[in-house]
Write an enzyme that holds these catalytic residues in place. Structure first.
Site, PDB file in Angstrom:
ATOM      1  N   GLU A   3      15.000  18.748  75.430  1.00  0.00           N
ATOM      2  CA  GLU A   3      14.843  17.441  76.071  1.00  0.00           C
ATOM      3  C   GLU A   3      16.053  17.238  76.986  1.00  0.00           C
ATOM      4  O   GLU A   3      17.073  16.681  76.606  1.00  0.00           O
ATOM      5  CB  GLU A   3      14.754  16.349  75.003  1.00  0.00           C
ATOM      6  N   ASP A  38      16.047  16.929  70.729  1.00  0.00           N
ATOM      7  CA  ASP A  38      16.330  15.686  71.431  1.00  0.00           C
ATOM      8  C   ASP A  38      17.742  15.700  72.019  1.00  0.00           C
ATOM      9  O   ASP A  38      18.669  16.268  71.430  1.00  0.00           O
ATOM     10  CB  ASP A  38      16.169  14.528  70.433  1.00  0.00           C
ATOM     11  N   ASP A  75       9.882   6.970  74.806  1.00  0.00           N
ATOM     12  CA  ASP A  75      10.867   6.007  75.299  1.00  0.00           C
ATOM     13  C   ASP A  75      10.440   5.339  76.595  1.00  0.00           C
ATOM     14  O   ASP A  75      11.194   4.515  77.144  1.00  0.00           O
ATOM     15  CB  ASP A  75      12.223   6.700  75.532  1.00  0.00           C
TER      16      ASP A  75
END
Length: 496
Positions: free
Chosen positions: A339, A292, A395
């Site tokens: 990411e 992430d 998200d």
């Protein structure tokens, strides 16, 4: 060979007990993925959730979430009786988790199971406690026992000797809370046992699991308490600056995450040992790892501690390729997804190229005029094979919610580019857009294959209260839906 997968967190699986677990519904979902011609099951972090219920704000980066332990499986092993949990009101509906009720009601049930376990422990338990790879367990179990003893207060509010980890205070606490420590150790053993069985089943069915590694850890975590020298803390062990994202077209105040930042200089000096252990851990429990906020390794946004918004933050230099070269030297080449979203600068692109990891392409970003990045790279015509293409992430809105939140001009562009129609379904048209692309791998949200809208959104960044709660209903993942997806996989050369 091209492949595809579905993003579906474990907590979102159907369950009569308030939250998705590693039980039968998880095995059924593996079967659904196999029937649908999928190769990947992507999940969110499985670490314990803390305040706010986010899997990205955890008490431990190494531990697993006890909520994921399946109660029926404990009953089958003799650790629970049906009447001890089947009639509990989990205060949730079938499409949402009530985390408050879970916190109040799950642990009393688990304590009954652990009490029986201790009387007749699994023969593998002693080995679990002594395995070198479980180096984190001792500190974690003590940390959780101490949190319970302090009514959940963050460790920075504990009495000074425990806060500062005075050796005599720690030794005394281990004796005083010995039974509670065993409770938390047993829960991690049960988590690990059920996870190993589920992952083995998935792999036998040809399904690989993509796990998620948050870049940061929570301030109120055993990671910071046990390793304060690895983080930017003052003499009172409070952060000097915290993590977040700057203001952009989506948020005028930016995103204030509040995580303590790393002392990259000290980490470099000790060979990034904490990061090496972290990568070794996640690559053991997942088949593929999504890291992430990858851009934070090139440059990270540092916000003064105590600020109420992210407006006053400043960009600072991250560890860059040195960290990933060290990881590869110690861990070998690992299947990692970067990411690479957010505010992208040239140093981020250079780091991704140097690391060699596939980045992400999010189709919803391709038609959002608020995004300051080059939107063309998120359109199928701008994809490269070495990428992971998504309709949206956890998200983002599910497609059928997204089409109601973007501007008319943005939606008109999306419809024209992808030939979206109500007859096909906007969700199916967006999925077609990435499935038919050159991307080696595509991932769609479970909400998109189910055709759900805004109410099923998993997370809205910079908000609290309604996130992480969505659950699928019993029967949602039908054979008919699997057959429809499989036909698309065959059409676009993605069938496993």
């Amino acid at each position: 060979m091209k492949a595809s997968g579905i993003l579906m967190h474990l907590t979102s699986l159907p369950s009569p007990y308030g939250i998705g677990t590693m039980g039968q519904a998880a095995y059924d979902f593996v079967d659904f993925l196999a029937k649908a011609g999928q190769k990947y099951w992507q999940i969110l972090p499985i670490c314990p959730t803390s305040y706010g219920d986010s899997p990205y704000q955890s008490f431990s980066t190494f531990a697993s979430n006890p909520y994921l332990i399946d109660l029926d499986m404990l009953e089958e092993e003799g650790y629970l009786k049906k009447e001890e949990y089947v009639n509990i009101d989990w205060e949730s509906d079938e499409t949402h988790v009530n985390f408050g009720a879970m916190y109040r009601k799950r642990f009393p049930v688990l304590r009954k199971a652990v009490a029986r376990f201790v009387k007749n422990p699994d023969r593998e338990f002693a080995g679990f406690l002594t395995k070198k790879r479980n180096f984190w367990l001792e500190d974690y179990a003590l940390f959780m026992a101490l949190k319970d003893a302090h009514d959940g207060a963050p460790w920075t509010e504990w009495e000074e000797p425990l806060k500062m980890r005075d050796p005599r205070a720690i030794a005394a606490a281990r004796k005083q809370y010995a039974d509670d420590i065993v409770f938390w150790e047993v829960l991690q053993f049960l988590c690990a046992k059920q996870w190993r069985a589920l992952k083995a089943y998935a792999n036998e069915e040809g399904i690989e699991i993509i796990g998620d590694l948050p870049i940061y850890v929570s301030a109120d975590s055993v990671d910071v308490w046990a390793n304060p020298d690895q983080f930017q803390l003052d003499e009172n062990l409070l952060p000097t600056e915290v993590a977040g994202c700057p203001p952009d077209g989506f948020s005028a105040d930016g995103q204030l995450w509040g995580n303590p930042l790393f002392r990259w200089d000290r980490m470099k000096d000790d060979g990034y040992s904490w990061w090496i252990k972290r990568i070794q851990h996640v690559t053991r429990i997942y088949d593929v790892v999504r890291i992430d906020h990858f851009r934070g390794f090139a440059g990270y946004y540092a916000i003064p501690y105590g600020d109420k918004t992210a407006r006053n933050g400043k960009w600072k230099t991250g560890p860059g390729i040195d960290l990933f070269r060290t990881i590869e030297a110690k861990c070998g080449q690992q299947p990692i997804i970067a990411e690479d979203l957010g505010f992208l600068t040239e140093d981020v692109h250079e780091l991704l190229d140097a690391a060699g990891y596939p980045g992400m392409r999010v189709l919803e970003f391709a038609f959002d005029s608020r995004d300051t990045n080059d939107s063309s790279i998120y359109r199928p015509g701008g994809f490269i094979p070495h990428c992971i293409a998504y309709t949206g992430t956890h998200d983002n809105e599910p497609v059928n919610g997204w089409v109601n939140t973007i501007s008319e001009e943005d939606f008109a562009l999306a419809k024209d580019y992808l030939n979206l129609t109500e007859e096909e379904g906007y969700n199916w048209g967006m999925m077609r857009g990435i499935w038919s692309s050159v991307a080696d791998t595509t991932i769609v949200q479970a909400q998109d294959v189910l055709g759900l809208g805004h109410d099923s959104r998993m997370n809205t960044p910079s908000t609290t209260g309604d996130n992480w709660q969505w659950r699928a209903k019993e029967g949602d993942f039908s054979d008919e839906l699997a057959a429809r997806i499989l036909s698309k996989m065959k059409m676009y050369g993605r069938a496993r």
